[in-house]
Design a protein around this motif. Structure first.
Motif, PDB file in Angstrom:
ATOM      1  N   ASP A  52      -0.336 -18.637   5.321  1.00  0.00           N
ATOM      2  CA  ASP A  52      -0.905 -18.877   3.996  1.00  0.00           C
ATOM      3  C   ASP A  52       0.164 -19.565   3.149  1.00  0.00           C
ATOM      4  OD1 ASP A  52      -2.234 -18.857   1.592  1.00  0.00           O
ATOM      5  OD2 ASP A  52      -2.274 -16.674   1.368  1.00  0.00           O
ATOM      6  N   LEU A  53      -0.056 -20.844   2.829  1.00  0.00           N
ATOM      7  CA  LEU A  53       0.907 -21.633   2.063  1.00  0.00           C
ATOM      8  C   LEU A  53       0.577 -21.560   0.575  1.00  0.00           C
ATOM      9  CD1 LEU A  53       1.039 -24.806   4.344  1.00  0.00           C
ATOM     10  CD2 LEU A  53       2.705 -22.943   4.244  1.00  0.00           C
ATOM     11  N   GLY A  54       1.537 -21.154  -0.231  1.00  0.00           N
ATOM     12  CA  GLY A  54       1.287 -20.987  -1.653  1.00  0.00           C
ATOM     13  C   GLY A  54       0.407 -19.783  -1.905  1.00  0.00           C
ATOM     14  N   CYS A  55       0.844 -18.625  -1.406  1.00  0.00           N
ATOM     15  CA  CYS A  55      -0.026 -17.444  -1.367  1.00  0.00           C
ATOM     16  C   CYS A  55      -0.226 -16.774  -2.715  1.00  0.00           C
ATOM     17  CB  CYS A  55       0.532 -16.417  -0.380  1.00  0.00           C
ATOM     18  SG  CYS A  55       2.148 -15.726  -0.854  1.00  0.00           S
ATOM     19  N   GLY A  56       0.599 -17.109  -3.713  1.00  0.00           N
ATOM     20  CA  GLY A  56       0.436 -16.489  -5.026  1.00  0.00           C
ATOM     21  C   GLY A  56       0.524 -14.977  -4.954  1.00  0.00           C
ATOM     22  N   GLU A  57      -0.432 -14.310  -5.581  1.00  0.00           N
ATOM     23  CA  GLU A  57      -0.425 -12.844  -5.623  1.00  0.00           C
ATOM     24  C   GLU A  57      -1.078 -12.206  -4.399  1.00  0.00           C
ATOM     25  OE1 GLU A  57      -0.472 -12.246 -10.472  1.00  0.00           O
ATOM     26  OE2 GLU A  57      -2.335 -12.760  -9.428  1.00  0.00           O
ATOM     27  N   GLY A  58      -1.417 -13.026  -3.403  1.00  0.00           N
ATOM     28  CA  GLY A  58      -1.755 -12.488  -2.097  1.00  0.00           C
ATOM     29  C   GLY A  58      -3.204 -12.222  -1.784  1.00  0.00           C
ATOM     30  N   GLY A  59      -4.126 -12.687  -2.611  1.00  0.00           N
ATOM     31  CA  GLY A  59      -5.543 -12.404  -2.375  1.00  0.00           C
ATOM     32  C   GLY A  59      -6.039 -12.873  -1.019  1.00  0.00           C
ATOM     33  N   ASP A  60      -5.688 -14.092  -0.637  1.00  0.00           N
ATOM     34  CA  ASP A  60      -6.133 -14.632   0.655  1.00  0.00           C
ATOM     35  C   ASP A  60      -5.461 -13.907   1.819  1.00  0.00           C
ATOM     36  OD1 ASP A  60      -7.688 -16.419  -0.699  1.00  0.00           O
ATOM     37  OD2 ASP A  60      -6.556 -18.203  -0.131  1.00  0.00           O
ATOM     38  N   ALA A  61      -4.151 -13.714   1.720  1.00  0.00           N
ATOM     39  CA  ALA A  61      -3.404 -13.070   2.809  1.00  0.00           C
ATOM     40  C   ALA A  61      -3.908 -11.653   3.056  1.00  0.00           C
ATOM     41  CB  ALA A  61      -1.913 -13.060   2.490  1.00  0.00           C
ATOM     42  N   ILE A  62      -4.169 -10.932   1.996  1.00  0.00           N
ATOM     43  CA  ILE A  62      -4.654  -9.551   2.125  1.00  0.00           C
ATOM     44  C   ILE A  62      -6.043  -9.535   2.746  1.00  0.00           C
ATOM     45  CG2 ILE A  62      -5.404  -7.535   0.793  1.00  0.00           C
ATOM     46  CD1 ILE A  62      -3.025  -8.165  -1.106  1.00  0.00           C
ATOM     47  N   TRP A  63      -6.908 -10.453   2.328  1.00  0.00           N
ATOM     48  CA  TRP A  63      -8.255 -10.521   2.899  1.00  0.00           C
ATOM     49  C   TRP A  63      -8.186 -10.806   4.397  1.00  0.00           C
ATOM     50  CZ3 TRP A  63     -11.099 -14.421   5.292  1.00  0.00           C
ATOM     51  CH2 TRP A  63     -12.478 -14.186   5.418  1.00  0.00           C
ATOM     52  N   LEU A  64      -7.324 -11.717   4.799  1.00  0.00           N
ATOM     53  CA  LEU A  64      -7.170 -12.013   6.224  1.00  0.00           C
ATOM     54  C   LEU A  64      -6.647 -10.796   6.983  1.00  0.00           C
ATOM     55  CD1 LEU A  64      -5.643 -15.603   5.944  1.00  0.00           C
ATOM     56  CD2 LEU A  64      -7.845 -15.035   7.009  1.00  0.00           C
ATOM     57  N   ALA A  65      -5.649 -10.133   6.425  1.00  0.00           N
ATOM     58  CA  ALA A  65      -5.077  -8.954   7.088  1.00  0.00           C
ATOM     59  C   ALA A  65      -6.114  -7.854   7.241  1.00  0.00           C
ATOM     60  CB  ALA A  65      -3.869  -8.455   6.307  1.00  0.00           C
ATOM     61  N   GLU A  66      -6.967  -7.702   6.260  1.00  0.00           N
ATOM     62  CA  GLU A  66      -8.016  -6.681   6.348  1.00  0.00           C
ATOM     63  C   GLU A  66      -8.979  -6.977   7.489  1.00  0.00           C
ATOM     64  OE1 GLU A  66      -8.487  -5.039   1.778  1.00  0.00           O
ATOM     65  OE2 GLU A  66      -9.474  -6.928   2.309  1.00  0.00           O
ATOM     66  N   ARG A  67      -9.000  -8.208   7.959  1.00  0.00           N
ATOM     67  CA  ARG A  67      -9.866  -8.598   9.073  1.00  0.00           C
ATOM     68  C   ARG A  67      -9.095  -8.728  10.379  1.00  0.00           C
ATOM     69  NH1 ARG A  67     -11.641  -8.915   4.619  1.00  0.00           N
ATOM     70  NH2 ARG A  67     -13.854  -8.888   4.117  1.00  0.00           N
ATOM     71  N   GLY A  68      -7.892  -8.219  10.404  1.00  0.00           N
ATOM     72  CA  GLY A  68      -7.143  -8.133  11.640  1.00  0.00           C
ATOM     73  C   GLY A  68      -6.164  -9.257  11.901  1.00  0.00           C
ATOM     74  N   TRP A  69      -6.052 -10.213  10.979  1.00  0.00           N
ATOM     75  CA  TRP A  69      -5.085 -11.286  11.156  1.00  0.00           C
ATOM     76  C   TRP A  69      -3.678 -10.772  10.890  1.00  0.00           C
ATOM     77  CZ3 TRP A  69      -6.231 -16.469  12.367  1.00  0.00           C
ATOM     78  CH2 TRP A  69      -7.593 -16.807  12.369  1.00  0.00           C
ATOM     79  N   ARG A  70      -2.698 -11.318  11.625  1.00  0.00           N
ATOM     80  CA  ARG A  70      -1.287 -11.121  11.303  1.00  0.00           C
ATOM     81  C   ARG A  70      -0.853 -12.346  10.510  1.00  0.00           C
ATOM     82  NH1 ARG A  70       0.315  -6.611  13.813  1.00  0.00           N
ATOM     83  NH2 ARG A  70       2.400  -6.899  12.921  1.00  0.00           N
ATOM     84  N   VAL A  71      -0.423 -12.124   9.281  1.00  0.00           N
ATOM     85  CA  VAL A  71      -0.280 -13.209   8.318  1.00  0.00           C
ATOM     86  C   VAL A  71       1.183 -13.413   7.915  1.00  0.00           C
ATOM     87  CG1 VAL A  71      -1.057 -14.127   6.102  1.00  0.00           C
ATOM     88  CG2 VAL A  71      -2.554 -12.580   7.406  1.00  0.00           C
ATOM     89  N   THR A  72       1.609 -14.665   7.926  1.00  0.00           N
ATOM     90  CA  THR A  72       2.837 -15.068   7.255  1.00  0.00           C
ATOM     91  C   THR A  72       2.408 -15.732   5.952  1.00  0.00           C
ATOM     92  OG1 THR A  72       4.042 -15.420   9.321  1.00  0.00           O
ATOM     93  CG2 THR A  72       4.891 -16.517   7.359  1.00  0.00           C
ATOM     94  N   ALA A  73       2.873 -15.186   4.831  1.00  0.00           N
ATOM     95  CA  ALA A  73       2.448 -15.690   3.522  1.00  0.00           C
ATOM     96  C   ALA A  73       3.682 -16.117   2.738  1.00  0.00           C
ATOM     97  CB  ALA A  73       1.686 -14.600   2.758  1.00  0.00           C
ATOM     98  N   THR A  74       3.635 -17.324   2.188  1.00  0.00           N
ATOM     99  CA  THR A  74       4.811 -17.865   1.525  1.00  0.00           C
ATOM    100  C   THR A  74       4.480 -18.386   0.133  1.00  0.00           C
ATOM    101  OG1 THR A  74       6.581 -19.520   1.699  1.00  0.00           O
ATOM    102  CG2 THR A  74       4.441 -20.120   2.587  1.00  0.00           C
TER     103      THR A  74
END
Length: 219
Positions: A52-74
């Motif tokens: 997740d590029l430009g993840c900000g406060e993490g809304g996208d990264a958290i949503w992906l993680a809740e669906r089982g993704w392993r996320v690198t967020a920057t």
């Protein structure tokens, strides 16, 4: 010398300072919800490794993680990353997300990913968006996808549009990626409307664009 150091040397605030100042204005800038285009385009993808590029406060990264993704967020803002990490703990997905600080003009997360997502990667000042997205494409694993969502125009309440912010069309986004012929499949390349509240809280319609491409599997 990185762009941030050049800016500091010239007496101008760095990108990190600009965005830290923006996030410091409020305890929360964004809604905490994932971007609608991310939900629409990736809900059917099998979980894997995501960037997740430009993840900000993490809304996208958290949503992906809740669906089982392993996320690198920057992100370039340490304040945003600290806030995002706290939100991930509250959502009990902290172990699935690696929060990394990067000035993407200078450094980029290592690894390959099944999904690379760049939502509204626009910024005032120095941001070599085209080069960053070309680098992003090189990190997509065979069979993986690159999802780029951006604004098609400045908001109607913006009285003094910033000349240094470039808002390309979907065709321009795709052309700037310079993808090797035959190695990629275009899944989506279009514009779409969404509702956003203006600074007074009134709903207005904005036009955004989406480019989604898949790297063809090897062999």
């Amino acid at each position: 010398m990185t762009d941030d150091r050049i800016a500091e040397h010239a007496g101008q605030p760095s990108a990190a300072e600009v965005w830290d100042a923006r996030y410091a204005e409020s305890t929360r800038i964004w809604s905490g919800k994932p971007n609608a285009a991310l939900v629409r385009e990736t809900s059917d993808l099998p979980p894997g490794r995501a960037l997740d590029l430009g993840c900000g406060e993490g809304g996208d990264a958290i949503w992906l993680a809740e669906r089982g993704w392993r996320v690198t967020a920057t992100d370039v803002s340490r304040i945003a990353l600290e806030r995002a990490a706290e939100h991930a703990k509250a959502k009990q997905v902290a172990d699935l997300i690696d929060w990394q600080w990067h000035d993407l003009n200078a450094t980029f997360p290592a690894g390959t990913f099944d999904l690379v997502s760049a939502h509204f990667l626009h910024s005032h000042g120095e941001l070599d968006r085209e080069a960053i997205l070309r680098t992003a494409a090189t990190t997509v694993a065979p069979g993986g996808v690159l999802l780029i969502v951006g604004h098609s125009g400045m908001p109607p309440w913006e009285q003094n549009p910033h000349p240094d912010v470039v808002l390309p069309t979907p065709d321009e986004v795709l052309a700037a990626l310079e993808l090797p012929e035959g190695e990629w499949e275009v899944l989506r390349k279009d514009e779409h409307e969404r509702i956003q509240n203006d600074p007074e809280g009134r709903p207005i319609t904005r036009t955004d664009n989406t480019v989604m491409v898949r790297r063809r599997p090897a062999g």
